[in-house]
Structure formats: structure tokens, C-alpha cells
Motif scaffolding. Structure first.
Motif, short mmCIF file in Angstrom:
data_model
loop_
_atom_site.label_atom_id
_atom_site.label_comp_id
_atom_site.label_asym_id
_atom_site.label_seq_id
_atom_site.Cartn_x
_atom_site.Cartn_y
_atom_site.Cartn_z
N GLU A 1 -3.41 -3.83 7.99
CA GLU A 1 -2.44 -3.13 7.13
C GLU A 1 -2.95 -2.99 5.70
O GLU A 1 -2.43 -2.19 4.92
N TYR A 2 -3.93 -3.78 5.33
CA TYR A 2 -4.43 -3.71 3.96
C TYR A 2 -5.11 -2.38 3.66
O TYR A 2 -5.41 -2.07 2.52
N SER B 1 -4.13 0.50 3.39
CA SER B 1 -3.45 1.45 2.51
C SER B 1 -3.43 0.99 1.06
O SER B 1 -2.90 1.69 0.20
N LEU B 2 -3.98 -0.17 0.78
CA LEU B 2 -3.95 -0.67 -0.59
C LEU B 2 -5.18 -0.22 -1.38
O LEU B 2 -6.15 0.27 -0.83
N TYR B 3 -5.10 -0.43 -2.68
CA TYR B 3 -6.20 -0.07 -3.57
C TYR B 3 -6.98 -1.32 -3.98
O TYR B 3 -6.42 -2.43 -3.98
N HIS C 1 -7.77 -2.72 -6.66
CA HIS C 1 -7.31 -3.60 -7.74
C HIS C 1 -6.29 -4.63 -7.25
O HIS C 1 -5.94 -5.54 -7.97
N GLU C 2 -5.79 -4.44 -6.03
CA GLU C 2 -4.80 -5.38 -5.51
C GLU C 2 -5.44 -6.55 -4.76
O GLU C 2 -4.75 -7.36 -4.17
N PHE C 3 -6.78 -6.61 -4.78
CA PHE C 3 -7.46 -7.64 -4.02
C PHE C 3 -8.20 -8.61 -4.93
O PHE C 3 -8.57 -8.27 -6.05
N GLN D 1 -11.96 -10.97 -1.37
CA GLN D 1 -11.45 -9.94 -0.46
C GLN D 1 -12.19 -8.63 -0.65
O GLN D 1 -12.52 -7.93 0.30
N LEU E 1 -9.72 -9.44 7.30
CA LEU E 1 -8.60 -8.88 6.53
C LEU E 1 -7.62 -8.25 7.51
O LEU E 1 -8.00 -7.80 8.58
N GLN E 2 -6.35 -8.20 7.10
CA GLN E 2 -5.37 -7.56 7.97
C GLN E 2 -5.55 -6.06 7.96
O GLN E 2 -5.87 -5.46 6.94
N GLU F 1 -9.94 4.35 3.00
CA GLU F 1 -10.80 5.48 2.63
C GLU F 1 -12.22 5.00 2.33
O GLU F 1 -13.20 5.64 2.69
N PRO G 1 -12.13 2.65 -7.75
CA PRO G 1 -10.73 2.24 -7.95
C PRO G 1 -9.71 3.29 -7.52
O PRO G 1 -8.53 2.98 -7.40
N ARG G 2 -10.14 4.51 -7.30
CA ARG G 2 -9.19 5.56 -6.95
C ARG G 2 -9.13 5.83 -5.46
O ARG G 2 -8.55 6.81 -5.02
N MET G 3 -9.80 5.01 -4.66
CA MET G 3 -9.74 5.21 -3.22
C MET G 3 -9.10 4.00 -2.56
O MET G 3 -9.26 2.88 -3.03
#
Lengths: 303, 323
Positions: B148-149, B151-153, B155-157, B161, B145-146, B115, B109-111
Motif C-alpha cells: 500500500e505504500y 501511493s505515498l511520496y 518525503h513520507e519515508f 525505507q 515494505l507494504q 511510479e 520528490p514529485r513521484m
């Protein structure tokens, strides 16, 4: 590609505000919503400021003993009177926050470093290493904290802050070590650790990239609460004369004044203020710790 | 399709010790995987099904030495994996990757997503930084997946996904074998189909070999070329998908297949209801492990372990009844 259908909803919403959604940011937002914790931060900041700017807040030297003016009542010059050696109590109160905070913070830091190293090694590797470290911790925990510190301090004869802090850390590492080991033990069974191992990650990488970042929550929370405990321990030790020696002012050794029945009964200005300062500081830190605990707990994530 | 052998598993065993007593002595073993042998061919999908607790996940993990095996051998492209040291094994793992069951637990969850996908390449020191960034974008696109995703973490998926991210992560170092440990069990049925189709597309594109572990026969049927059935740490039947689904030989396979729902209300099906629970792998039944729940069980089944034999071409079974 037909497989693109479900990729649009949740992530696309957060895409434009991606900078704000790191796990730390979310924790920070939650922390800000906790009023008591924020109040705690402000109070602690003020106390830190008092410590830093003490020389500008009082003209008196906290260590200067005016033997012609002992046990003085509060007046325009000595706002909180003077103690049994004729030192200005108000000045000592302000300067005392330095020592209390420095000791609390450095003892905490020292202990956390020892505890994190030992705890993560024990929790990650398990087996024999774990056994050795934890049995040592058990042995250490068998000795009462204050008694052990008193004994060590008594043996060492000469005490300065560095030695005092080392002794406190040396004596209190088992508790933190246990907590961190437990965190690591539960993390070790998580699938993402297995995943890190399956891609061929080294132990070093797994500990530092995968486990420690996820253990930071419990570590920070316990560090905060532990700092409050250390401030109390310092006060208690100084009160009974085993802490930082006079004339260096600490809230703990200011309380020593109250050992005299006359002061206790008739000169409350000599011992109530340091007592209040200890209570306020410890409370503020504990509120911060509670706020951090709620903010960093992943189970309560509402973003 | 079945020319070159990619993986050969021989008599693989994984026992977990049960410790007890004051001295923490080993007082028994959980026989999670008990004497399993099979072969995997390049480019195929081998489905493994079984109830929970049948040892299928443990088998997958032991195969690539996430768990140390108790006994047996696994050959990957002719190399015995169990002869490598732990350190060498880290390098060898490049050729085999895993996709995990729980998409909410298998991503740190922290990456960030980028990454996470980049990490295998970093570990194996592949490419330089800008090449890796390109590769991450390319992989994100490949799994639908796009870019641009990145850079997200996690938990946002959503679950689906995240499972795509898990696939991209596994694919980033071009493995030959992917062990998919119930990759869709935690997903909604509609999303399951998408992920399975994605896996199929990726298989064609990257010439992957899948070991597909699941407890759902219909999911396995869609994706697999061959299917193996596990019960209590053992393989009881292994055959081509067609043979297994149309002519199951082992009574356990028959029972499993009879429980697959058919979307046709007029079709009356005889369901074979298995009595009792799956026995404890710490204390498996004597003889054939399935005999306490098997309605055809004979005295011989209670005493003698059935051998793992080829009864027809590429149709393996362990049962006394086929004699």
C-alpha cells in the motif's frame, strides 16, 4: 523477514491520508496559512471580476467621448467625472482592469514559455548550446527594457495588444531564462537525476518527468512576480504614450491625464483612482507570489 | 563461486578537466580515477573502500558510463561498454543498476513510490500496465515494505525505507550487476544492518553481483567476498576478504584496518596514524601516490610508480615494498 522492523513508523501514519499528501497539496495547505497571500488572492479575484462584469457595473461606454462634457467633476451620472475627452472615468477604470490584467498575464505567459524552453535546454545540455543562449541573453540584457520597447513600438507604428505583448515578451525573456537555467543547473547535479539516467531514461523523460516538475516552484513564483512587473511596465509605457493607444482604456493611459498640470493640481479624481488600482493589483500579486515562494520552497517543508 | 567473469575493468581512467583563465582553457586535470583494473565474477560482492575523495564513487559511475571515461575499457559479459553510442548505452544499462548514497536526494520528490519503482520498467518497455502494477507490489514486499505504500511520496519515508525503495527500483528490471554507491553511509547504524541483510537476501534470490562502495571497512567486511582498497584514484590492494583483513600488504590498507574499532575494551591495538591529508588529485605525488604519508617510503617510491601485480593467488597490490 527480519528486515521488516523499521518499516512501520513514519509511512504507516500517513497511509490513511495518502490522498492529502501529494507535494502540491502540502504547498496548498501552507499557502492557505499565509494570510497576506490569501488576501492577495481575494483582491485579485475581485479585480478580475470587475474586469469581467464591467458592463454590468456601469452604464457608460468607456470609449465614448462626450466632447461637450470634458473634464467634468464627479457627479451622480459620472461617478468619477470625465476626462479631457469627455469619457467616463469610472467606466474606464473598470474596463481598464481588463486590459491591464490581460496584458500582464499574457506577457507573463509568453515570456515564461520562451524562458522555460530556452532555460531548460541551456541548463540541461550545458556546453555550447548553453553558451549561445546565455550570450544572447547577455546581449539582450544590455539594452534598457523601456527604451527597447519604445524603440520597437515606434518602429512598428501600428500597435495592438497582441503585438504589444509579443514585444514585451521578446524583450524580457533573458531574466526568466536565467532563473530557469540556474534551477536546471542545480537540479542536474541531484542524485535523482543521475538515478533517472542510470535506469536508462531519455533526455526527454529526464527533462519532462524529473526536472520540470521539480522546477515548477521557482517557475510559478517568478511567473507571478513577473506578472506584477509586466502590469507596471504596461502602465509606464501607456503613460508615456508608447503602450496601448487611446481610446482603449488602460490604467496606464488613464494616468496620461495627469500630464496636464491643471488636472494634476485640481482634478485628482482623474488620476488617483487608476494609480490606486495599479498599486493594489501589483501588491496583491506580489503577496501571492511571496506566499507561493514560501509554500513551494522545499527547504521549508513542515507538511 | 568464481567461475564466470561478469565485468572486467581494464585501465579505467576518468580525468575531470580544470578550466581556468579568460578563455576557459583546460589548465589541468583532476585524476579522479587513474588506471584502475579489476575483474568481477558472477554472484560475488566486490567491496571497494577508500577515503572520501579517493575516486570510488566516480569509478562506479564511470563504469556504467554515467560519466564518460577518459580512457580504458569496461567489459560487461564480454561486451565493451565504451563502444556503444549514448543512445545504445541507455538500452544496455538494463543489465546494470545503481543504488545511491543519499536516500533523501536519490528519489524524485514529485513521484510516488509506485511510479519510482515502475519507471525503469516503463523506460525499457517491459510488461503492460497491470503486470507492472503487480510487479511493483511484489517488489515492495520483497524489500520489506507494504504494497500500500506505493501511493505515498518519498518525503513520507525514513532513510532506511527510502533506501529499500531505491533497491526495489534498481531490481525492477532484473539487472545482473548492482553498483551500490555507499548505500548505507547515510543511515543509522541499526538501520544499516537491516539494509545490508536485505541486500544479502536479495543477492541470493536474484543472483545479483554487487559492487559495494563504502568508506567503512566493517560494513564492507560483512557483505563482501573480495575487497579492493582505493587511494587517490588508484586501487592499491585487492584480495579475498579473508586475506585482506588478516594479512594486509599495502601500508595504506594496514593503516585503514588499524583504525577499525574492535568492540573489546581489553584488546590493546596499535593504531597506525596517517600523517597529513589525502593529497589533491589535481596534482598527485610522483611515483607511488601514497609515499608522502607512508612510513616505509623509500627513494624508489618517490620516483617510480609501483605496478599492479598479483603477489599471491587473487591478491593484487601496488607497492614496491613487496619485492
Amino acid at each position: 523477514m527480519e528486515t521488516q522492523i523499521d518499516t512501520r513508523h513514519s509511512a504507516s501514519k500517513s497511509l490513511n491520508k495518502s490522498k492529502e499528501n501529494t507535494p502540491w497539496r502540502i504547498a496548498f495547505r501552507k499557502f492557505k496559512r499565509n494570510r497576506m497571500a490569501v488576501l492577495g488572492v481575494w483582491v485579485l479575484l475581485i479585480i478580475v471580476m470587475i474586469g469581467i462584469f464591467a458592463p454590468y457595473l456601469t452604464p457608460h461606454d468607456p470609449e465614448y467621448a462626450d466632447l461637450l462634457n470634458t473634464n467634468g467633476k464627479p457627479d451622480k451620472v459620472h461617478w468619477l467625472g470625465t476626462d479631457s475627452s469627455g469619457r467616463d472615468i469610472f467606466a474606464r477604470l473598470l474596463y481598464g482592469s481588463r486590459i491591464s490584467l490581460i496584458i500582464g498575464f499574457s506577457a507573463m505567459l509568453f515570456t515564461i514559455v520562451i524562458g522555460t524552453i530556452l532555460g531548460s535546454v541551456a541548463g540541461y545540455y550545458g556546453g555550447k548550446i548553453d553558451n549561445i543562449i546565455m550570450r544572447l541573453a547577455d546581449i539582450q540584457l544590455n539594452f534598457p527594457f523601456l527604451l527597447l520597447v519604445m524603440t520597437v513600438v515606434a518602429i512598428l507604428k501600428e500597435i495592438n495588444i497582441l503585438i504589444f505583448v509579443s514585444v514585451m515578451a521578446f524583450v524580457s525573456w533573458p531574466g526568466i531564462t536565467r532563473i530557469i537555467r540556474a534551477t536546471f543547473l542545480s537540479l542536474r547535479e541531484q542524485e535523482f537525476i543521475l538515478s533517472a539516467r542510470s535506469i536508462g531514461g531519455s533526455d526527454f523523460r529526464i527533462i519532462f518527468r524529473h526536472m520540470l516538475p521539480n522546477a515548477m516552484g521557482p517557475i510559478i513564483v517568478n511567473a507571478t512576480l513577473f506578472m506584477a512587473g509586466m502590469i507596471i511596465s504596461e502602465s509606464a509605457l501607456s503613460f508615456i504614450g508608447f503602450g496601448v493607444p487611446q481610446p482603449t482604456p488602460t490604467w496606464g493611459n488613464m494616468l496620461t491625464e495627469a500630464l496636464s498640470l491643471r488636472v494634476l493640481q485640481y482634478e485628482p479624481w482623474a488620476w488617483i483612482p487608476p494609480g490606486i488600482m495599479i498599486v493594489i493589483t501589483v501588491l496583491a500579486i506580489n503577496f501571492i507570489g511571496d506566499g507561493l515562494r514560501d509554500a513551494l520552497d522545499p527547504r521549508m517543508r513542515k507538511s | 563461486m568464481k567461475q564466470t567473469v561478469l565485468v572486467e575493468v581494464k585501465n579505467l581512467k576518468k580525468y575531470f578537466p580544470i578550466k581556468g583563465g579568460i578563455l576557459k582553457r583546460t589548465i589541468g586535470h583532476i585524476k579522479a580515477v587513474d588506471d584502475v583494473s579489476f575483474t568481477m565474477y558472477k554472484g560475488e560482492t566486490l567491496g571497494i573502500v577508500g577515503e572520501s575523495g579517493s575516486g570510488k564513487s566516480t569509478m562506479g559511475r564511470t563504469m556504467i558510463r554515467l560519466y564518460e571515461p577518459t580512457e580504458g575499457e569496461v567489459f560487461f559479459e564480454g561486451d565493451n561498454l565504451f563502444k556503444y553510442s549514448r543512445k545504445e548505452m541507455r538500452r544496455v544499462r538494463k543489465g546494470m543498476q545503481m543504488v545511491f548514497q543519499d536516500p533523501f536526494a536519490s528519489l524524485n520528490p514529485r513521484m510516488t513510490i509506485a511510479e519510482l519503482i515502475e519507471e525503469p520498467m516503463v523506460v525499457h518497455k517491459l510488461y503492460d500496465r497491470s503486470e507492472r502494477n503487480e510487479k511493483v507490489k511484489e517488489l515492495l514486499n520483497k524489500v520489506g515494505l507494504q504494497a500500500e505504500y506505493g501511493s505515498l511520496y518519498p518525503h513520507e519515508f525514513s532513510g532506511g525505507q527510502r533506501q529499500r525503495v531505491g533497491l526495489a527500483r534498481a531490481l525492477s528490471i532484473n539487472p545482473k550487476l548492482i553498483i551500490a554507491d555507499e548505500p548505507v553511509s547515510a543511515l543509522d547504524v541499526s538501520v544499516q544492518a537491516q539494509v545490508i541483510n536485505l541486500m544479502k537476501d536479495l543477492q541470493d534470490e536474484f543472483e545479483l553481483t554487487y559492487l559495494f562502495i563504502a568508506h567503512d571497512l566493517s560494513v564492507v567486511k560483512h557483505l563482501s567476498d573480495r575487497v579492493g582498497v582505493m587511494y587517490l584514484g588508484r586501487l592499491v590492494e585487492l584480495a579475498n576478504k579473508k586475506d585482506l583483513y588478516s594479512g594486509p600488504v599495502h601500508p595504506y590498507t594496514q593503516a585503514l584496518l588499524s583504525a577499525v574499532p574492535v568492540p573489546n575494551p581489553r584488546l590493546k591495538k596499535e593504531r597506525i596514524i596517517l600523517e597529513g591529508d589525502i593529497p589533491s588529485p589535481a596534482n598527485p605525488p610522483s611515483g607511488c601516490v601514497f609515499h608522502p604519508r607512508c612510513k616505509y617510503a623509500t627513494d624508489r617510491c618517490r620516483v617510480e610508480k609501483p605496478l599492479w601485480r598479483e603477489i599471491a593467488k587473487d591478491h593484487y597490490v601496488a607497492c614496491h615494498l613487496v619485492d
